[in-house]
Design a protein around this motif. Structure first.
Motif, PDB file in Angstrom:
ATOM      1  N   GLN A  41       8.099   1.903   5.832  1.00 48.07           N
ATOM      2  CA  GLN A  41       8.725   0.578   5.907  1.00 48.07           C
ATOM      3  C   GLN A  41       8.941   0.156   7.354  1.00 48.07           C
ATOM      4  O   GLN A  41       8.840  -1.028   7.686  1.00 48.07           O
ATOM      5  CB  GLN A  41      10.067   0.580   5.170  1.00 48.07           C
ATOM      6  CG  GLN A  41       9.956   0.873   3.680  1.00 48.07           C
ATOM      7  CD  GLN A  41      11.276   0.646   2.972  1.00 48.07           C
ATOM      8  OE1 GLN A  41      11.637  -0.475   2.621  1.00 48.07           O
ATOM      9  NE2 GLN A  41      12.007   1.726   2.750  1.00 48.07           N
ATOM     10  N   LEU A  42       9.227   1.129   8.215  1.00 42.49           N
ATOM     11  CA  LEU A  42       9.501   0.819   9.614  1.00 42.49           C
ATOM     12  C   LEU A  42       8.311   0.174  10.306  1.00 42.49           C
ATOM     13  O   LEU A  42       8.482  -0.680  11.177  1.00 42.49           O
ATOM     14  CB  LEU A  42       9.900   2.092  10.367  1.00 42.49           C
ATOM     15  CG  LEU A  42      11.279   2.666  10.038  1.00 42.49           C
ATOM     16  CD1 LEU A  42      11.479   4.009  10.701  1.00 42.49           C
ATOM     17  CD2 LEU A  42      12.359   1.700  10.490  1.00 42.49           C
TER      18      LEU A  42
ATOM     19  N   ALA B  54       1.211  11.228   2.547  1.00 39.03           N
ATOM     20  CA  ALA B  54       1.504  11.214   1.117  1.00 39.03           C
ATOM     21  C   ALA B  54       0.873  10.039   0.389  1.00 39.03           C
ATOM     22  O   ALA B  54       0.757  10.067  -0.836  1.00 39.03           O
ATOM     23  CB  ALA B  54       3.018  11.194   0.897  1.00 39.03           C
ATOM     24  N   ILE B  55       0.469   8.998   1.132  1.00 32.33           N
ATOM     25  CA  ILE B  55      -0.152   7.826   0.500  1.00 32.33           C
ATOM     26  C   ILE B  55      -1.643   8.125   0.384  1.00 32.33           C
ATOM     27  O   ILE B  55      -2.389   8.018   1.363  1.00 32.33           O
ATOM     28  CB  ILE B  55       0.102   6.551   1.315  1.00 32.33           C
ATOM     29  CG1 ILE B  55       1.600   6.370   1.580  1.00 32.33           C
ATOM     30  CG2 ILE B  55      -0.448   5.329   0.568  1.00 32.33           C
ATOM     31  CD1 ILE B  55       1.938   5.228   2.520  1.00 32.33           C
ATOM     32  N   VAL B  56      -2.074   8.495  -0.812  1.00 30.08           N
ATOM     33  CA  VAL B  56      -3.442   8.982  -0.991  1.00 30.08           C
ATOM     34  C   VAL B  56      -4.461   7.855  -1.111  1.00 30.08           C
ATOM     35  O   VAL B  56      -5.640   8.042  -0.811  1.00 30.08           O
ATOM     36  CB  VAL B  56      -3.530   9.908  -2.218  1.00 30.08           C
ATOM     37  CG1 VAL B  56      -2.703  11.163  -1.991  1.00 30.08           C
ATOM     38  CG2 VAL B  56      -3.048   9.203  -3.491  1.00 30.08           C
ATOM     39  N   THR B  57      -4.024   6.686  -1.562  1.00 23.82           N
ATOM     40  CA  THR B  57      -4.860   5.496  -1.614  1.00 23.82           C
ATOM     41  C   THR B  57      -3.928   4.301  -1.762  1.00 23.82           C
ATOM     42  O   THR B  57      -2.717   4.478  -1.932  1.00 23.82           O
ATOM     43  CB  THR B  57      -5.868   5.563  -2.785  1.00 23.82           C
ATOM     44  OG1 THR B  57      -6.797   4.470  -2.670  1.00 23.82           O
ATOM     45  CG2 THR B  57      -5.176   5.485  -4.122  1.00 23.82           C
ATOM     46  N   ASP B  58      -4.459   3.089  -1.690  1.00 23.85           N
ATOM     47  CA  ASP B  58      -3.609   1.901  -1.732  1.00 23.85           C
ATOM     48  C   ASP B  58      -2.669   1.924  -2.938  1.00 23.85           C
ATOM     49  O   ASP B  58      -3.120   1.955  -4.096  1.00 23.85           O
ATOM     50  CB  ASP B  58      -4.466   0.640  -1.805  1.00 23.85           C
ATOM     51  CG  ASP B  58      -5.216   0.383  -0.503  1.00 23.85           C
ATOM     52  OD1 ASP B  58      -5.103   1.213   0.411  1.00 23.85           O
ATOM     53  OD2 ASP B  58      -5.915  -0.651  -0.416  1.00 23.85           O
ATOM     54  N   GLY B  59      -1.367   1.918  -2.674  1.00 20.98           N
ATOM     55  CA  GLY B  59      -0.374   1.846  -3.740  1.00 20.98           C
ATOM     56  C   GLY B  59      -0.140   3.127  -4.503  1.00 20.98           C
ATOM     57  O   GLY B  59       0.619   3.131  -5.473  1.00 20.98           O
ATOM     58  N   VAL B  60      -0.768   4.229  -4.088  1.00 19.65           N
ATOM     59  CA  VAL B  60      -0.631   5.498  -4.805  1.00 19.65           C
ATOM     60  C   VAL B  60      -0.048   6.558  -3.877  1.00 19.65           C
ATOM     61  O   VAL B  60      -0.638   6.879  -2.835  1.00 19.65           O
ATOM     62  CB  VAL B  60      -1.981   5.986  -5.361  1.00 19.65           C
ATOM     63  CG1 VAL B  60      -1.806   7.317  -6.088  1.00 19.65           C
ATOM     64  CG2 VAL B  60      -2.589   4.937  -6.287  1.00 19.65           C
TER      65      VAL B  60
ATOM     66  N   LYS C 192       0.820  -1.207   0.000  1.00 22.38           N
ATOM     67  CA  LYS C 192       0.000   0.000   0.000  1.00 22.38           C
ATOM     68  C   LYS C 192       0.855   1.260   0.000  1.00 22.38           C
ATOM     69  O   LYS C 192       0.375   2.343  -0.336  1.00 22.38           O
ATOM     70  CB  LYS C 192      -0.957  -0.022   1.195  1.00 22.38           C
ATOM     71  CG  LYS C 192      -1.996  -1.138   1.063  1.00 22.38           C
ATOM     72  CD  LYS C 192      -2.929  -1.223   2.247  1.00 22.38           C
ATOM     73  CE  LYS C 192      -3.915  -2.393   2.051  1.00 22.38           C
ATOM     74  NZ  LYS C 192      -4.825  -2.564   3.189  1.00 22.38           N
ATOM     75  N   HIS C 193       2.130   1.120   0.365  1.00 22.19           N
ATOM     76  CA  HIS C 193       3.050   2.261   0.300  1.00 22.19           C
ATOM     77  C   HIS C 193       3.709   2.368  -1.077  1.00 22.19           C
ATOM     78  O   HIS C 193       4.564   3.217  -1.277  1.00 22.19           O
ATOM     79  CB  HIS C 193       4.112   2.168   1.384  1.00 22.19           C
ATOM     80  CG  HIS C 193       4.787   0.829   1.508  1.00 22.19           C
ATOM     81  ND1 HIS C 193       4.847  -0.103   0.484  1.00 22.19           N
ATOM     82  CD2 HIS C 193       5.455   0.269   2.550  1.00 22.19           C
ATOM     83  CE1 HIS C 193       5.501  -1.156   0.893  1.00 22.19           C
ATOM     84  NE2 HIS C 193       5.875  -0.969   2.141  1.00 22.19           N
ATOM     85  N   SER C 194       3.343   1.478  -1.992  1.00 17.86           N
ATOM     86  CA  SER C 194       3.804   1.426  -3.398  1.00 17.86           C
ATOM     87  C   SER C 194       5.140   0.723  -3.574  1.00 17.86           C
ATOM     88  O   SER C 194       5.611   0.563  -4.698  1.00 17.86           O
ATOM     89  CB  SER C 194       3.874   2.819  -4.038  1.00 17.86           C
ATOM     90  OG  SER C 194       5.074   3.504  -3.720  1.00 17.86           O
ATOM     91  N   LEU C 195       5.769   0.277  -2.477  1.00 18.89           N
ATOM     92  CA  LEU C 195       7.029  -0.452  -2.573  1.00 18.89           C
ATOM     93  C   LEU C 195       6.753  -1.949  -2.708  1.00 18.89           C
ATOM     94  O   LEU C 195       5.674  -2.427  -2.361  1.00 18.89           O
ATOM     95  CB  LEU C 195       7.894  -0.193  -1.337  1.00 18.89           C
ATOM     96  CG  LEU C 195       8.218   1.268  -1.048  1.00 18.89           C
ATOM     97  CD1 LEU C 195       8.965   1.393   0.271  1.00 18.89           C
ATOM     98  CD2 LEU C 195       9.028   1.884  -2.182  1.00 18.89           C
TER      99      LEU C 195
ATOM    100  N   TRP D 206      13.244  -4.128   2.417  1.00 20.49           N
ATOM    101  CA  TRP D 206      14.534  -3.421   2.437  1.00 20.49           C
ATOM    102  C   TRP D 206      15.455  -3.971   1.343  1.00 20.49           C
ATOM    103  O   TRP D 206      16.456  -4.621   1.627  1.00 20.49           O
ATOM    104  CB  TRP D 206      15.211  -3.564   3.803  1.00 20.49           C
ATOM    105  CG  TRP D 206      14.406  -3.069   4.960  1.00 20.49           C
ATOM    106  CD1 TRP D 206      13.746  -3.824   5.880  1.00 20.49           C
ATOM    107  CD2 TRP D 206      14.181  -1.707   5.341  1.00 20.49           C
ATOM    108  NE1 TRP D 206      13.127  -3.031   6.807  1.00 20.49           N
ATOM    109  CE2 TRP D 206      13.375  -1.726   6.501  1.00 20.49           C
ATOM    110  CE3 TRP D 206      14.587  -0.470   4.816  1.00 20.49           C
ATOM    111  CZ2 TRP D 206      12.960  -0.555   7.142  1.00 20.49           C
ATOM    112  CZ3 TRP D 206      14.171   0.694   5.456  1.00 20.49           C
ATOM    113  CH2 TRP D 206      13.369   0.641   6.602  1.00 20.49           C
ATOM    114  N   PHE D 207      15.112  -3.722   0.095  1.00 18.59           N
ATOM    115  CA  PHE D 207      15.970  -4.195  -0.997  1.00 18.59           C
ATOM    116  C   PHE D 207      15.845  -3.304  -2.223  1.00 18.59           C
ATOM    117  O   PHE D 207      14.848  -2.591  -2.409  1.00 18.59           O
ATOM    118  CB  PHE D 207      15.652  -5.653  -1.367  1.00 18.59           C
ATOM    119  CG  PHE D 207      14.211  -5.934  -1.693  1.00 18.59           C
ATOM    120  CD1 PHE D 207      13.683  -5.640  -2.945  1.00 18.59           C
ATOM    121  CD2 PHE D 207      13.372  -6.526  -0.761  1.00 18.59           C
ATOM    122  CE1 PHE D 207      12.360  -5.915  -3.261  1.00 18.59           C
ATOM    123  CE2 PHE D 207      12.039  -6.810  -1.057  1.00 18.59           C
ATOM    124  CZ  PHE D 207      11.539  -6.500  -2.316  1.00 18.59           C
TER     125      PHE D 207
END
Length: 370
Positions: A246-247, A203-209, A155-158, A167-168
Motif C-alpha cells: 500500500q505504501l 507473496a503476490i504471485v500474479t495480478d490480484g493473487v 494487483k495486491h488484492s486490496l 487505507w480503509f
C-alpha cells in the motif's frame, strides 16, 4: 415503496454513522467461484482452514443469510495521523505495526455502525431481513465492494479507490430488499506493478493473487507456527502485519486521514522500541492491547514476531540479554530466539561470549546424553 429514494437516504445515514462511502450490489458472485477454488487448490490460504471449510459459500451470500438479494457495502477510512511510515520502517530498533491496528479493533465498531444502519432502514420500511458482517463470516467482501462501486481489486488484492486509495476497512450489510444497485468500479491499475515488485517476500504471485504462506501479514498474524527461515530477514522490523504494497501504491497519495479517533495510534505505541515491547510480560501485553486486534495473537506469538525483529536489529547487549531471558517459554519461541541470537552474535568478532553461544546452539542439537 420508493426504492431509489430509500437508497439516497441509506447513503446519507451511512455518512452520518461514520462511513465514507456506501454502495449497493446484487449477490451474484458466480464469476469468482473458479478463481476462489483455484486459490484454495493451490494452498495459498496456508493454515487458514476455515477458508476451505466453507467452500463456495463465500461466493453465495444467500447461503449465508437466506433471503438475501442485495449487499450494502460500506467503507470506513483508518489512516491515522502521524503514521510515520518511512521513519518507522527505516529504524531497525523500532517495531513496525500495520497502520490498521495501531488503534482499537475495528470489527466491533464497524459492525455496530452497520447494525445501526439496518435499524434506521427498519424504522423507515418496517421489519425486514438484514445482518451485518465485518470479517466475521465466509464472504467475498472485496468482489462485493467492487460490484458496489467502492473500488477495484488492485494487483495486491486490496480494494483501491482513485479518490482515496486503499487505507480503509470494509463491512457488509446483507439485506432482503431489492434496492437499485450501483455501477461497479473499473480497474485503474494499468501497467503499474509497484506493489508486486516491492513485496518483501514476493507473496503476490500474479495480478490480484496473494500466496498467504509468503505474506508477512499472514505469517505474523494468522500463522502461529515456526516462520520459515527464508522469510525472516525480509520481515525486518515488521512485527504485526505489513503495509509495503500500500505504501508504494500511487493511488494512496489521495488518501485522507481517518475521522475515527478510535483508529489513532494508542499510547502504548508512542514508544515502539523493540526491546521495550519484548520485555512486556503477559499481563502487561494483555493490558496494553486491551481493545486491540493485536491482542488475539497472544503473548507468545507477539514475542515470536519481536524476536525475529530483534534478530534483524543492530547488535545490542540489551537485546541479547532480553532474548536469553525469554528462553524456555515454548519450543516454537525458542527456535526463533535461537535464530535471533545467532543473528545478533554474527555481527560481532569472535569473542569468548560468542563462542559460548555457538557451543550452546550446537549442544541443543546433540542427544541428551552426549
Amino acid at each position: 415503496m420508493n426504492y431509489p429514494e430509500l437508497v439516497e437516504k441509506i447513503k446519507i445515514w451511512g455518512q452520518e454513522l461514520g462511513f465514507q462511502k456506501i454502495g449497493i450490489c446484487d449477490i451474484d458472485l458466480s464469476e469468482h467461484e473458479d478463481a476462489l477454488q483455484q486459490w484454495l487448490d493451490a494452498g495459498y490460504h496456508g493454515e487458514m482452514d476455515w477458508m476451505a471449510r466453507h467452500g463456495m459459500m463465500r461466493a453465495r451470500p444467500d447461503e449465508l443469510l437466506a433471503g438475501t438479494v442485495r449487499v450494502i457495502s460500506a467503507r470506513m477510512d483508518y489512516l491515522p495521523p502521524e503514521a510515520q511510515f518511512a521513519s518507522n520502517l527505516a529504524d531497525p530498533t523500532q517495531a513496525y505495526i500495520s497502520r490498521y491496528s495501531l488503534g482499537r479493533d475495528y470489527h466491533k465498531l464497524i459492525r455496530n455502525q452497520l447494525k445501526k444502519l439496518g435499524q434506521k432502514i427498519e424504522q423507515e420500511v418496517g421489519q425486514f431481513g438484514y445482518r451485518p458482517f465485518v470479517d466475521s463470516a465466509p464472504i467475498l467482501e472485496r468482489p462485493l465492494a467492487q460490484k458496489a462501486g467502492l473500488g477495484w481489486t488492485g494487483k495486491h488484492s486490496l480494494i483501491l479507490d482513485k479518490e482515496c486509495g486503499s487505507w480503509f476497512f470494509l463491512g457488509e450489510l446483507l439485506i432482503d430488499l431489492p434496492l437499485p444497485i450501483d455501477e461497479p468500479s473499473v480497474n485503474e491499475c494499468g501497467k503499474c506493478t509497484a506493489c508486486i515488485t516491492s513485496c518483501p517476500t514476493q507473496a503476490i504471485v500474479t495480478d490480484g493473487v496473494v500466496d498467504a504462506r509468503r505474506c508477512i501479514s499472514y505469517l505474523t498474524i494468522e500463522f502461529d507456527g515456526v516462520i520459515p527461515v527464508e522469510f525472516r530477514k525480509a520481515m525486518g522490523n515488521r512485527i504485526y502485519g505489513c503495509d509495503d504494497c500500500q505504501l508504494v501504491c500511487p493511488w494512496n497519495r489521495f488518501s485522507e486521514l481517518t475521522q475515527q479517533s478510535d483508529f489513532h495510534r494508542r499510547e502504548a505505541f508512542d514508544n515502539s522500541d523493540l526491546i521495550r515491547l519484548f520485555l512486556w510480560d503477559e499481563s502487561t501485553f494483555l493490558k496494553n492491547m486491551e481493545g486491540s486486534a493485536i491482542r488475539r495473537i497472544g503473548h507468545t506469538q507477539w514475542l515470536r514476531n519481536l524476536s525475529i525483529a530483534l534478530g534483524n536489529a543492530p547488535y545490542s547487549h540489551d537485546a541479547v540479554n532480553a532474548l536469553q531471558a525469554r528462553e524456555g517459554l515454548s519450543d516454537v519461541l525458542d527456535e526463533h530466539i535461537a535464530w535471533a541470537l545467532e543473528q545478533q552474535q554474527a555481527q560481532l568478532p569472535y569473542t569468548s561470549t560468542k563462542l559460548e553461544r555457538l557451543i550452546r546452539i550446537v549442544q541443543r542439537g546433540l542427544p541428551r546424553d552426549a
